[in-house]
Design a protein around this motif. Structure first.
Motif, PDB file in Angstrom:
ATOM      1  N   THR A  45       0.844  -1.186   0.000  1.00  0.00           N
ATOM      2  CA  THR A  45       0.000   0.000   0.000  1.00  0.00           C
ATOM      3  C   THR A  45       0.880   1.237   0.000  1.00  0.00           C
ATOM      4  O   THR A  45       1.759   1.372   0.854  1.00  0.00           O
ATOM      5  CB  THR A  45      -0.931   0.020   1.224  1.00  0.00           C
ATOM      6  OG1 THR A  45      -1.770  -1.138   1.205  1.00  0.00           O
ATOM      7  CG2 THR A  45      -1.810   1.267   1.208  1.00  0.00           C
ATOM      8  N   GLN A  47       1.161   5.462   0.033  1.00  0.00           N
ATOM      9  CA  GLN A  47       0.466   6.674   0.463  1.00  0.00           C
ATOM     10  C   GLN A  47       1.079   7.875  -0.235  1.00  0.00           C
ATOM     11  O   GLN A  47       2.281   8.126  -0.130  1.00  0.00           O
ATOM     12  CB  GLN A  47       0.539   6.842   1.979  1.00  0.00           C
ATOM     13  CG  GLN A  47      -0.315   7.989   2.488  1.00  0.00           C
ATOM     14  CD  GLN A  47      -0.404   8.018   4.011  1.00  0.00           C
ATOM     15  OE1 GLN A  47       0.393   8.710   4.647  1.00  0.00           O
ATOM     16  NE2 GLN A  47      -1.350   7.282   4.576  1.00  0.00           N
ATOM     17  N   ASP A 228      -4.258   6.575  -0.620  1.00  0.00           N
ATOM     18  CA  ASP A 228      -3.697   5.256  -0.336  1.00  0.00           C
ATOM     19  C   ASP A 228      -4.025   4.328  -1.501  1.00  0.00           C
ATOM     20  O   ASP A 228      -5.203   4.137  -1.835  1.00  0.00           O
ATOM     21  CB  ASP A 228      -4.260   4.682   0.964  1.00  0.00           C
ATOM     22  CG  ASP A 228      -3.764   5.439   2.191  1.00  0.00           C
ATOM     23  OD1 ASP A 228      -2.654   5.963   2.138  1.00  0.00           O
ATOM     24  OD2 ASP A 228      -4.510   5.509   3.192  1.00  0.00           O
TER      25      ASP A 228
END
Length: 264
Positions: A45, A47, A228
Motif C-alpha cells: 500500500t 500513500q 492510499d
C-alpha cells in the motif's frame, strides 16, 4: 402490415428457457510440469500526499457532490534497484451550484442558481523502494557484445629487413558477436484505493445586492488529499507444478451417484 415496416424485437417480451449442460473432464498433463504464470512479487500500500488548486470557469455557490476515480498510468519496477515508480491521476467530477447571472433573481430570502459540473485530473507521482519480496524477481540478463579480429601478415615496404613482416588486424573488416535477452518486465495490478480530502475555497466573496446572510461565491478551490493505493507487483515466471495420479479417480464409475470424492 406494410412489407417495408421493420419489426423491433425489443417491442416484444422474450422468454428465456433453461438449457441443460453436461460437464466434461479436462485433459491435463500429469507429473512434473513447467509452466509460465504471473507470480506475485509484492503486495503493498502506497500513500501519496497531494496539494492542488482547482479553478472554476464560473462562480461557485457551493459544492454539491464530488466523485473520484484513481487512474494509474505507470507502475514500473526498476531492477536491480528495487525502486517502484508510480504515476497517475485522480479524476474528480465536481457537481456545484452556480448563482444565476441575473442579480435581480437573488432576494433576501433566496439565491437562484444552476447545477453544473467540472471534471479535472489531479496528477500524482512518487517513488518507493520494495524492501521485502514475497517472491524474488528474476533479474534481467544483460545484453553482450564482443568484437574479434583475425591476424593478417603483409610484407614490409623497402627500408625494412627482408625477414621482417607486418602483422596486425585488418582495418577493412569488422567482426562481432552479440547476444540479446528479452526479459520479462514486472507489471502492476491495482487492487483498491482510498482518498481522504480537504477542499477549501480561497477567494470567496459575498453576493452583492440583497442576498441572504453569509451567502457568497468563489472560483478557486484548494484541496489537500491523502491517497492510499493498494496494488500487486507481478512478473511472468517459469514455475514447476507437480501433480500425481489418483487410482480412485481413474477407476471411478460415472454412473455412481456418490459425489463425495475429490482428486488433487
Amino acid at each position: 402490415m406494410s412489407e417495408n415496416k421493420k419489426i423491433n424485437t425489443c417491442d416484444f417480451p422474450t422468454t428465456i428457457n433453461e438449457c441443460e449442460n453436461k460437464p466434461h473432464k479436462p485433459n491435463v498433463s500429469l507429473g512434473k510440469i513447467v509452466t509460465k504464470v504471473p507470480v506475485v512479487l509484492a503486495e503493498l500500500t502506497l500513500q501519496v500526499n497531494l496539494d492542488a488548486c482547482i479553478k472554476f470557469p464560473e462562480p461557485v455557490l457551493e459544492i454539491k457532490d464530488v466523485k473520484k476515480h484513481v487512474k494509474l498510468v505507470q507502475c514500473r519496477l526498476l531492477l536491480p534497484t528495487n525502486k517502484l515508480f508510480i504515476k497517475g491521476f485522480v479524476r474528480k467530477n465536481i457537481q456545484y451550484a452556480s448563482p444565476s447571472k441575473e442579480i435581480h433573481e437573488s432576494t433576501h430570502k433566496s439565491v437562484s442558481s444552476d447545477i453544473h459540473s467540472l471534471t479535472v485530473d489531479v496528477p500524482f507521482h512518487c517513488v518507493t523502494e520494495i524492501k521485502h519480496f514475497l517472491t524474488n524477481p528474476v533479474m534481467p540478463e544483460v545484453n553482450k557484445r564482443q568484437e574479434f579480429d583475425f591476424l593478417i601478415s603483409k610484407p614490409l615496404p623497402s627500408g625494412f629487413p627482408e625477414k621482417d613482416e607486418f602483422q596486425s588486424s585488418d582495418l577493412s573488416q569488422f567482426h562481432q558477436e552479440s547476444t540479446q535477452f528479452y526479459n520479462e518486465l514486472p507489471f502492476c495490478e491495482l487492487i483498491s484505493s482510498q482518498i481522504i480530502e480537504w477542499d477549501e475555497a480561497i477567494n470567496r466573496t459575498h453576493i452583492p445586492a440583497d442576498a441572504p446572510l453569509e451567502e457568497g461565491y468563489f472560483t478557486e478551490l484548494e484541496e489537500k488529499m491523502v491517497l492510499d493505493i493498494k496494488l500487486k507487483v507481478l512478473q511472468n515466471q517459469q514455475v514447476r507444478v507437480c501433480s500425481t495420479t489418483n487410482d480412485d479417480c481413474d477407476h471411478h464409475d460415472e454412473s455412481d451417484d456418490n459425489d463425495d470424492y475429490k482428486c488433487y
